[in-house]
Design a protein around this motif. Structure first.
Motif, mmCIF file in Angstrom:
data_model
loop_
_atom_site.group_PDB
_atom_site.id
_atom_site.type_symbol
_atom_site.label_atom_id
_atom_site.label_comp_id
_atom_site.label_asym_id
_atom_site.label_seq_id
_atom_site.Cartn_x
_atom_site.Cartn_y
_atom_site.Cartn_z
ATOM 1 N N ALA A 137 42.768 36.255 34.213
ATOM 2 C CA ALA A 137 43.456 35.167 34.903
ATOM 3 C C ALA A 137 44.959 35.279 34.722
ATOM 4 O O ALA A 137 45.450 35.754 33.696
ATOM 5 N N PHE A 138 45.696 34.823 35.733
ATOM 6 C CA PHE A 138 47.145 34.730 35.630
ATOM 7 C C PHE A 138 47.541 33.455 34.889
ATOM 8 O O PHE A 138 46.885 32.414 35.018
ATOM 9 N N ASP A 139 48.620 33.530 34.145
ATOM 10 C CA ASP A 139 49.293 32.342 33.631
ATOM 11 C C ASP A 139 50.151 31.819 34.784
ATOM 12 O O ASP A 139 51.096 32.494 35.213
ATOM 13 N N LEU A 181 44.348 34.862 44.220
ATOM 14 C CA LEU A 181 44.681 34.895 42.810
ATOM 15 C C LEU A 181 43.684 34.099 41.964
ATOM 16 O O LEU A 181 43.241 33.009 42.351
ATOM 17 N N PHE A 182 43.358 34.651 40.801
ATOM 18 C CA PHE A 182 42.564 33.991 39.771
ATOM 19 C C PHE A 182 43.566 33.421 38.764
ATOM 20 O O PHE A 182 44.263 34.168 38.081
ATOM 21 N N VAL A 183 43.647 32.096 38.712
ATOM 22 C CA VAL A 183 44.667 31.432 37.906
ATOM 23 C C VAL A 183 44.000 30.635 36.784
ATOM 24 O O VAL A 183 43.029 29.912 37.017
ATOM 25 N N ARG A 184 44.530 30.771 35.583
ATOM 26 C CA ARG A 184 43.974 30.060 34.433
ATOM 27 C C ARG A 184 44.027 28.543 34.654
ATOM 28 O O ARG A 184 44.998 28.012 35.192
ATOM 29 N N GLY A 185 42.954 27.878 34.250
ATOM 30 C CA GLY A 185 42.927 26.426 34.328
ATOM 31 C C GLY A 185 42.458 25.878 35.658
ATOM 32 O O GLY A 185 42.467 24.664 35.864
ATOM 33 N N SER A 186 42.063 26.752 36.590
ATOM 34 C CA SER A 186 41.595 26.285 37.901
ATOM 35 C C SER A 186 40.299 26.996 38.267
ATOM 36 O O SER A 186 40.152 28.197 38.027
ATOM 37 N N ASN A 187 39.362 26.243 38.814
ATOM 38 C CA ASN A 187 38.115 26.863 39.284
ATOM 39 C C ASN A 187 38.192 27.234 40.761
ATOM 40 O O ASN A 187 37.197 27.591 41.372
ATOM 41 N N ARG A 188 39.383 27.129 41.336
ATOM 42 C CA ARG A 188 39.586 27.481 42.743
ATOM 43 C C ARG A 188 40.544 28.650 42.841
ATOM 44 O O ARG A 188 41.443 28.816 42.013
ATOM 45 N N ARG A 189 40.358 29.432 43.867
ATOM 46 C CA ARG A 189 41.273 30.554 44.076
ATOM 47 C C ARG A 189 42.602 30.044 44.621
ATOM 48 O O ARG A 189 42.647 29.048 45.357
ATOM 49 N N MET A 190 43.659 30.713 44.246
ATOM 50 C CA MET A 190 44.979 30.436 44.797
ATOM 51 C C MET A 190 45.278 31.516 45.834
ATOM 52 O O MET A 190 45.034 32.704 45.602
ATOM 53 N N ILE A 191 45.794 31.118 46.981
ATOM 54 C CA ILE A 191 46.085 32.058 48.057
ATOM 55 C C ILE A 191 47.587 32.031 48.302
ATOM 56 O O ILE A 191 48.192 30.964 48.392
ATOM 57 N N PHE A 192 48.199 33.207 48.377
ATOM 58 C CA PHE A 192 49.644 33.224 48.612
ATOM 59 C C PHE A 192 49.980 34.340 49.584
ATOM 60 O O PHE A 192 49.222 35.299 49.766
ATOM 61 N N TRP A 217 35.617 29.243 43.342
ATOM 62 C CA TRP A 217 34.884 30.474 43.072
ATOM 63 C C TRP A 217 33.392 30.167 43.078
ATOM 64 O O TRP A 217 32.947 29.161 42.520
ATOM 65 N N GLY A 218 32.612 31.019 43.719
ATOM 66 C CA GLY A 218 31.167 30.805 43.787
ATOM 67 C C GLY A 218 30.500 30.983 42.427
ATOM 68 O O GLY A 218 31.041 31.639 41.526
ATOM 69 N N ARG A 219 29.317 30.414 42.303
ATOM 70 C CA ARG A 219 28.598 30.473 41.029
ATOM 71 C C ARG A 219 28.314 31.919 40.618
ATOM 72 O O ARG A 219 28.338 32.258 39.434
ATOM 73 N N ASP A 220 28.032 32.760 41.595
ATOM 74 C CA ASP A 220 27.705 34.154 41.292
ATOM 75 C C ASP A 220 28.910 35.087 41.431
ATOM 76 O O ASP A 220 28.764 36.294 41.326
ATOM 77 N N GLU A 221 30.074 34.521 41.723
ATOM 78 C CA GLU A 221 31.276 35.337 41.874
ATOM 79 C C GLU A 221 31.968 35.535 40.530
ATOM 80 O O GLU A 221 32.025 34.612 39.713
ATOM 81 N N LYS A 222 32.504 36.722 40.352
ATOM 82 C CA LYS A 222 33.383 36.959 39.206
ATOM 83 C C LYS A 222 34.812 36.775 39.694
ATOM 84 O O LYS A 222 35.274 37.557 40.536
ATOM 85 N N PRO A 223 35.503 35.760 39.206
ATOM 86 C CA PRO A 223 36.880 35.553 39.670
ATOM 87 C C PRO A 223 37.728 36.802 39.445
ATOM 88 O O PRO A 223 37.617 37.467 38.405
ATOM 89 N N ARG A 224 38.556 37.097 40.431
ATOM 90 C CA ARG A 224 39.358 38.323 40.371
ATOM 91 C C ARG A 224 40.582 38.158 41.273
ATOM 92 O O ARG A 224 40.474 37.623 42.372
ATOM 93 N N SER A 225 41.709 38.598 40.789
ATOM 94 C CA SER A 225 42.921 38.588 41.619
ATOM 95 C C SER A 225 43.009 39.889 42.399
ATOM 96 O O SER A 225 42.716 40.970 41.869
ATOM 97 N N CYS A 250 52.200 38.839 33.377
ATOM 98 C CA CYS A 250 51.944 37.443 33.728
ATOM 99 C C CYS A 250 50.482 37.031 33.493
ATOM 100 O O CYS A 250 50.122 35.874 33.723
ATOM 101 N N LEU A 251 49.650 37.978 33.091
ATOM 102 C CA LEU A 251 48.248 37.651 32.843
ATOM 103 C C LEU A 251 48.120 36.839 31.551
ATOM 104 O O LEU A 251 48.843 37.071 30.578
ATOM 105 N N ALA A 252 47.215 35.895 31.584
ATOM 106 C CA ALA A 252 47.025 35.031 30.413
ATOM 107 C C ALA A 252 46.504 35.858 29.249
ATOM 108 O O ALA A 252 45.706 36.778 29.426
ATOM 109 N N ARG A 253 46.962 35.519 28.054
ATOM 110 C CA ARG A 253 46.533 36.237 26.835
ATOM 111 C C ARG A 253 45.144 35.782 26.409
ATOM 112 O O ARG A 253 44.799 34.635 26.564
#
Length: 387
Positions: A301-303, A329-340, A355-363, A384-387
């Motif tokens: 996830a991104f910070d 984008l897969f962003v820390r603290g959100s269960n939704r994708r960010m689109i930019f 993100w779907g139940r069977d989806e692996k979040p990925r940027s 910028c990726l979360a530690r």
């Protein structure tokens, strides 16, 4: 990233649009590629669309030899199929304002606009008009950039003309003309080159301007919620191991999103036809284009605060050379994708679906630009990726 408070100059977050917005298509392509043939077809064929076509002649003199409107004193001409043709010398904002005023007063009736840039033009300033001028953006919606490429002279033009490379880099869709005039191997070489320059623009063959209007309109290329399409041929070249893994797992990586041309020809021309290239002059490895694309992918996830700060700095330093960039984008603290997405220094973001139940979040991000330092940008994104 905070999509609720975009920068004043950012690309607008594009969710459902009000019906009042008139969609606009920017048609570009180098001299002789076939733009005028396509435009004449739009202006004369009984396709049922009411289109205002703007022939945009920036600069002191028109470069194209054949103008759609011969009488330059007549600015707006109605065609017999209900379409409208305008000739603009200079101020695009002014003519769009005039068209709006005439449409609102009932003097003109059109449902969409096509802007033809001159063959020597970089489409960047035209597209930016729809983001920086509020009078335009409140009434018109930029739908997509369509670029016509001449298969017969495509390699030579791209080698010699930076403007032609810009036109490819900005494209949401590429129309390949005159494919019947060159050997299939040369068409495939050019197609592969275009994919490396812009892997998010589907490529269509077009003969004498005969392309269904559905291929040109309602592309939604600037809609943040549109699917992020990447040509599978580009993926295979960028990430061969990942592509093999996808195939082994039965993932087709969204092949249903308008890449039929890749299925017709497959990927085999990258290895089956190497012996064919003894004519050599158009082997795609010989071309080192200034306009290139690259991807960034990560399952971490991104910070959001770090990413927002970094992207802001990135556009300040390299924005002039960043033609189009877009990502999920897969962003820390959100269960939704960010689109930019962004054009040059203007960038916008919005929250996408969960993100779907069977989806692996990925940027997944793609950058298309001129001599961009890929390694530097990738390292910056990794920081910028979360530690």
């Amino acid at each position: 990233m905070q999509p609720s408070t975009p920068a004043p100059s950012s690309v607008p977050a594009a969710g459902p649009q009000e019906p009042a917005h008139v969609p606009v298509t920017v048609l570009t392509g180098f001299l002789g590629a076939g733009k005028t043939t396509l435009l004449n077809r739009l202006l004369k064929e009984q396709h049922g669309h009411r289109i205002a076509v703007i022939e945009n002649e920036f600069g002191p003199e028109g470069i194209d030899n054949e103008l759609l409107v011969e009488d330059t004193e007549e600015q707006i001409v109605e065609m017999n199929n209900g379409c409208i043709c305008c000739t603009v010398r200079g101020d695009l904002v002014r003519i769009l304002g005039e068209l709006r005023e005439k449409r609102e007063s009932g003097r003109l009736d059109f449902e969409r606009v096509v802007i033809e840039t001159t063959g020597m033009a970089n489409p960047g300033p035209v597209t930016q008009t729809f983001f920086v001028d509020e009078r335009i953006s409140e009434y018109y919606l930029l739908d997509g950039v369509v670029t016509v490429v001449d298969a017969k002279h495509g390699h030579e033009t791209l080698d010699r003309q930076p403007e032609a490379q810009n036109q490819v880099g900005f494209a949401d869709r590429i129309l390949l003309s005159k494919t019947d005039l060159v050997p299939e191997g040369e068409v495939e070489s050019l197609r592969s080159r275009l994919v490396r320059m812009n892997p998010r623009a589907p490529i269509r063959n077009v003969h004498m301007g005969q392309v269904p209007v559905a291929e040109v309109f309602d592309i939604r290329g600037f809609n943040l919620n549109a699917i992020l399409e990447i040509d599978p041929e580009f993926l295979a070249a960028e990430h061969p191991d990942a592509e093999r893994e996808r195939k082994a797992q039965g993932h087709d990586h969204g092949h249903g999103h308008g890449h039929e041309h890749d299925h017709d020809h497959g990927h085999d021309h990258d290895h089956d036809h190497d012996h064919d290239h003894d004519h050599g002059h158009h082997h795609h490895h010989a071309h080192d284009d200034a306009i290139k694309a690259f991807m960034f992918e990560s399952a971490r996830a991104f910070d959001p605060a770090k990413l927002e700060e970094y992207l802001g700095a990135l556009t300040q330093v390299y924005g002039a050379d960043m033609l189009r960039y877009k990502g999920v984008l897969f962003v820390r603290g959100s269960n939704r994708r960010m689109i930019f997405q962004g054009v040059h220094m203007m960038m916008g973001a919005d929250v996408g679906r969960a993100w779907g139940r069977d989806e692996k979040p990925r940027s997944r991000m793609v950058f298309i630009g001129r001599n961009l330092p890929k390694e530097v940008i990738v390292k910056g994104l990794e920081s910028c990726l979360a530690r």
